[in-house]
Design a protein around this motif. Structure first.
Motif, PDB file in Angstrom:
ATOM      1  N   ARG A  11       0.825  -1.205   0.000  1.00  0.00           N
ATOM      2  CA  ARG A  11       0.000   0.000   0.000  1.00  0.00           C
ATOM      3  C   ARG A  11       0.864   1.262   0.000  1.00  0.00           C
ATOM      4  O   ARG A  11       0.546   2.238  -0.672  1.00  0.00           O
ATOM      5  CB  ARG A  11      -0.929  -0.023   1.216  1.00  0.00           C
ATOM      6  CG  ARG A  11      -2.229   0.763   1.019  1.00  0.00           C
ATOM      7  CD  ARG A  11      -3.156   0.115  -0.005  1.00  0.00           C
ATOM      8  NE  ARG A  11      -3.443  -1.262   0.322  1.00  0.00           N
ATOM      9  CZ  ARG A  11      -4.435  -1.646   1.126  1.00  0.00           C
ATOM     10  NH1 ARG A  11      -5.196  -0.743   1.716  1.00  0.00           N
ATOM     11  NH2 ARG A  11      -4.681  -2.924   1.331  1.00  0.00           N
ATOM     12  N   ILE A  12       1.965   1.232   0.752  1.00  0.00           N
ATOM     13  CA  ILE A  12       2.872   2.382   0.745  1.00  0.00           C
ATOM     14  C   ILE A  12       3.478   2.574  -0.637  1.00  0.00           C
ATOM     15  O   ILE A  12       3.571   3.704  -1.149  1.00  0.00           O
ATOM     16  CB  ILE A  12       3.969   2.202   1.815  1.00  0.00           C
ATOM     17  CG1 ILE A  12       3.374   2.375   3.218  1.00  0.00           C
ATOM     18  CG2 ILE A  12       5.110   3.191   1.599  1.00  0.00           C
ATOM     19  CD1 ILE A  12       4.345   2.049   4.343  1.00  0.00           C
ATOM     20  N   ALA A  13       3.896   1.486  -1.261  1.00  0.00           N
ATOM     21  CA  ALA A  13       4.481   1.572  -2.604  1.00  0.00           C
ATOM     22  C   ALA A  13       3.499   2.164  -3.603  1.00  0.00           C
ATOM     23  O   ALA A  13       3.877   2.925  -4.505  1.00  0.00           O
ATOM     24  CB  ALA A  13       4.941   0.188  -3.055  1.00  0.00           C
ATOM     25  N   GLN A  14       2.214   1.845  -3.428  1.00  0.00           N
ATOM     26  CA  GLN A  14       1.178   2.318  -4.344  1.00  0.00           C
ATOM     27  C   GLN A  14       0.797   3.774  -4.093  1.00  0.00           C
ATOM     28  O   GLN A  14       0.547   4.535  -5.041  1.00  0.00           O
ATOM     29  CB  GLN A  14      -0.070   1.448  -4.215  1.00  0.00           C
ATOM     30  CG  GLN A  14       0.103   0.010  -4.668  1.00  0.00           C
ATOM     31  CD  GLN A  14      -1.005  -0.900  -4.153  1.00  0.00           C
ATOM     32  OE1 GLN A  14      -1.990  -0.451  -3.557  1.00  0.00           O
ATOM     33  NE2 GLN A  14      -0.852  -2.199  -4.374  1.00  0.00           N
ATOM     34  N   GLN A  15       0.741   4.175  -2.838  1.00  0.00           N
ATOM     35  CA  GLN A  15       0.110   5.451  -2.490  1.00  0.00           C
ATOM     36  C   GLN A  15       1.055   6.522  -1.960  1.00  0.00           C
ATOM     37  O   GLN A  15       0.687   7.702  -1.940  1.00  0.00           O
ATOM     38  CB  GLN A  15      -0.997   5.208  -1.456  1.00  0.00           C
ATOM     39  CG  GLN A  15      -2.097   4.291  -1.952  1.00  0.00           C
ATOM     40  CD  GLN A  15      -3.243   4.161  -0.964  1.00  0.00           C
ATOM     41  OE1 GLN A  15      -3.488   5.052  -0.152  1.00  0.00           O
ATOM     42  NE2 GLN A  15      -3.956   3.047  -1.026  1.00  0.00           N
ATOM     43  N   LEU A  16       2.253   6.154  -1.524  1.00  0.00           N
ATOM     44  CA  LEU A  16       3.156   7.139  -0.921  1.00  0.00           C
ATOM     45  C   LEU A  16       4.517   7.089  -1.617  1.00  0.00           C
ATOM     46  O   LEU A  16       5.489   6.535  -1.103  1.00  0.00           O
ATOM     47  CB  LEU A  16       3.308   6.860   0.579  1.00  0.00           C
ATOM     48  CG  LEU A  16       2.036   6.947   1.431  1.00  0.00           C
ATOM     49  CD1 LEU A  16       2.339   6.594   2.878  1.00  0.00           C
ATOM     50  CD2 LEU A  16       1.404   8.333   1.335  1.00  0.00           C
ATOM     51  N   PRO A  17       4.610   7.680  -2.796  1.00  0.00           N
ATOM     52  CA  PRO A  17       5.867   7.603  -3.552  1.00  0.00           C
ATOM     53  C   PRO A  17       7.023   8.316  -2.863  1.00  0.00           C
ATOM     54  O   PRO A  17       8.186   8.088  -3.230  1.00  0.00           O
ATOM     55  CB  PRO A  17       5.516   8.266  -4.893  1.00  0.00           C
ATOM     56  CG  PRO A  17       4.321   9.129  -4.596  1.00  0.00           C
ATOM     57  CD  PRO A  17       3.554   8.402  -3.547  1.00  0.00           C
ATOM     58  N   GLY A  18       6.757   9.149  -1.887  1.00  0.00           N
ATOM     59  CA  GLY A  18       7.819   9.816  -1.158  1.00  0.00           C
ATOM     60  C   GLY A  18       8.518   8.953  -0.134  1.00  0.00           C
ATOM     61  O   GLY A  18       9.488   9.389   0.499  1.00  0.00           O
ATOM     62  N   VAL A  19       8.040   7.720   0.044  1.00  0.00           N
ATOM     63  CA  VAL A  19       8.655   6.795   0.997  1.00  0.00           C
ATOM     64  C   VAL A  19       9.600   5.862   0.242  1.00  0.00           C
ATOM     65  O   VAL A  19       9.189   5.181  -0.700  1.00  0.00           O
ATOM     66  CB  VAL A  19       7.587   5.978   1.748  1.00  0.00           C
ATOM     67  CG1 VAL A  19       8.246   4.948   2.663  1.00  0.00           C
ATOM     68  CG2 VAL A  19       6.684   6.900   2.564  1.00  0.00           C
ATOM     69  N   ALA A  20      10.847   5.833   0.662  1.00  0.00           N
ATOM     70  CA  ALA A  20      11.856   4.966   0.045  1.00  0.00           C
ATOM     71  C   ALA A  20      11.932   3.662   0.832  1.00  0.00           C
ATOM     72  O   ALA A  20      12.407   3.641   1.973  1.00  0.00           O
ATOM     73  CB  ALA A  20      13.209   5.662   0.038  1.00  0.00           C
ATOM     74  N   LEU A  21      11.471   2.580   0.227  1.00  0.00           N
ATOM     75  CA  LEU A  21      11.426   1.281   0.896  1.00  0.00           C
ATOM     76  C   LEU A  21      12.782   0.591   0.807  1.00  0.00           C
ATOM     77  O   LEU A  21      13.343   0.447  -0.280  1.00  0.00           O
ATOM     78  CB  LEU A  21      10.342   0.411   0.253  1.00  0.00           C
ATOM     79  CG  LEU A  21       8.904   0.924   0.450  1.00  0.00           C
ATOM     80  CD1 LEU A  21       7.947   0.270  -0.545  1.00  0.00           C
ATOM     81  CD2 LEU A  21       8.442   0.665   1.876  1.00  0.00           C
ATOM     82  N   GLN A  22      13.295   0.163   1.964  1.00  0.00           N
ATOM     83  CA  GLN A  22      14.626  -0.418   2.040  1.00  0.00           C
ATOM     84  C   GLN A  22      14.563  -1.764   2.768  1.00  0.00           C
ATOM     85  O   GLN A  22      13.931  -1.878   3.831  1.00  0.00           O
ATOM     86  CB  GLN A  22      15.568   0.503   2.829  1.00  0.00           C
ATOM     87  CG  GLN A  22      15.647   1.912   2.293  1.00  0.00           C
ATOM     88  CD  GLN A  22      16.452   1.999   1.014  1.00  0.00           C
ATOM     89  OE1 GLN A  22      17.524   1.396   0.910  1.00  0.00           O
ATOM     90  NE2 GLN A  22      15.953   2.744   0.030  1.00  0.00           N
ATOM     91  N   VAL A  23      15.210  -2.771   2.218  1.00  0.00           N
ATOM     92  CA  VAL A  23      15.307  -4.061   2.901  1.00  0.00           C
ATOM     93  C   VAL A  23      16.192  -3.906   4.133  1.00  0.00           C
ATOM     94  O   VAL A  23      17.292  -3.354   4.057  1.00  0.00           O
ATOM     95  CB  VAL A  23      15.891  -5.141   1.966  1.00  0.00           C
ATOM     96  CG1 VAL A  23      16.105  -6.439   2.728  1.00  0.00           C
ATOM     97  CG2 VAL A  23      14.980  -5.367   0.776  1.00  0.00           C
TER      98      VAL A  23
END
Length: 312
Positions: free
Chosen positions: A30-42
């Motif tokens: 959901r974050i990947a879809q709706q909050l492009p300002g969040v950089a997802l990191q493993v």
């Protein structure tokens, strides 16, 4: 804004297990879809020496080697497996990484974490290691290594708004003036034997928005009187929500958003870096949990932007 995750390490839980493991991947999607300002990191695994800042060597070894007694596994609520151990290491690593990033950027978070029922010597209540306790100790150590002789030690505040008291965190930091533990929680909810934190606020069953937010305002005022933190850890539990099957409170989605804004704004007004973790969430409809968590990330992103606007 950086967000750390380890949801690809899925525990092989028995059929019918009540822990909603799927929520972590759902939130990331959901974050990947709706909050492009969040950089997802493993998230990388925490270092063993970091875990040792808050946990006993015997307990760390038992989790690493699969020698945890059956009774101890039952208290945690998860059967031991290699995936369980790997996820535990990485969940702590996520909060440690988010802490370092928050010191640099003002705000960062862990898509899981908030495992506040874990003690130094044991796990409990779906919590293996105490990620916030480890990260707080690690950040204090790094601050001490980098400060000159005249600067004070790093003071840390833990603002725990999971519906369950953070008993493990409170116990780990009892008698430690460098860490202030604040917990708002259901008085009649798990854990039924509470540990004494620095500020514990018991809430009655059915507590709604007005009463909850008033209690939070009063608690933050006390925190300000008693602690001058250089770093805040925020456990943004979704389980005070009225639709949570384990929560027993009646806070609405609007109430949870107002809660989040109060905490982020409290830290922002004082220019205190803030690290946040999701902690609990057990919605009768899991979409309620994801909605509450997504709102927390949306609010966090707004405050992260404020930090970037004032940085040189």
């Amino acid at each position: 804004m950086f967000a750390y995750y380890a949801d690809h390490f899925v525990l092989p839980l028995p059929e019918g297990h009540r822990f909603p493991m799927a929520k972590y991947r759902m939130l990331r999607d959901r974050i990947a879809q709706q909050l492009p300002g969040v950089a997802l990191q493993v998230a990388l695994p925490a270092a063993d020496e970091d875990l040792a800042l808050a946990h006993t060597p015997e307990y760390i070894d038992a989790i690493a080697n699969g020698t945890l007694p059956p009774a101890a596994q039952r208290e945690i609520g998860f059967p031991w497996s290699e995936a369980m151990a790997e996820r535990a290491w990485r969940s702590v690593g996520a909060t440690v990484a988010a802490s370092r990033q928050a010191v640099h950027d003002g705000v960062a978070g862990n898509l899981a974490g908030g495992t506040h029922h874990a003690y130094a010597h044991k796990g409990s209540g779906f919590c293996v290691f105490n990620d916030v306790a480890v990260a707080a100790r690690r950040m204090q150590a790094e601050h001490a290594a980098g400060r000159d002789g005249g600067s004070p030690p790093l003071q840390v505040a833990v603002i725990d708004l999971d519906v369950h008291q953070g008993n493990g965190t409170a116990h780990i930091f009892q008698g430690d003036d460098s860490v202030f533990t604040l917990s708002l929680h259901g008085a009649r909810n798990f854990p039924f034997r509470k540990e004494a934190g620095d500020l514990d606020v018991d809430l009655p069953d059915g507590c709604g928005d007005v009463e909850y937010l008033q209690a939070l305002d009063e608690a933050l005022a006390v925190l300000e009187q008693r602690c001058t933190p250089g770093l805040v850890f925020y456990l943004a539990g979704a389980d005070p929500h009225e639709g949570d099957r384990l929560g027993r409170l009646a806070v609405t989605h609007d109430g949870l958003e107002a809660r989040d804004r109060r905490v982020f704004d409290w830290a922002w007004q004082r220019r205190i870096p803030l690290v946040f973790a999701m902690a609990g969430g057990y919605g009768n409809d899991l979409e309620d949990t994801i909605q509450a968590q997504l709102t927390t990330w949306r609010v966090a992103l707004q405050y992260h932007q404020r930090w970037q606007n004032v940085r040189p």
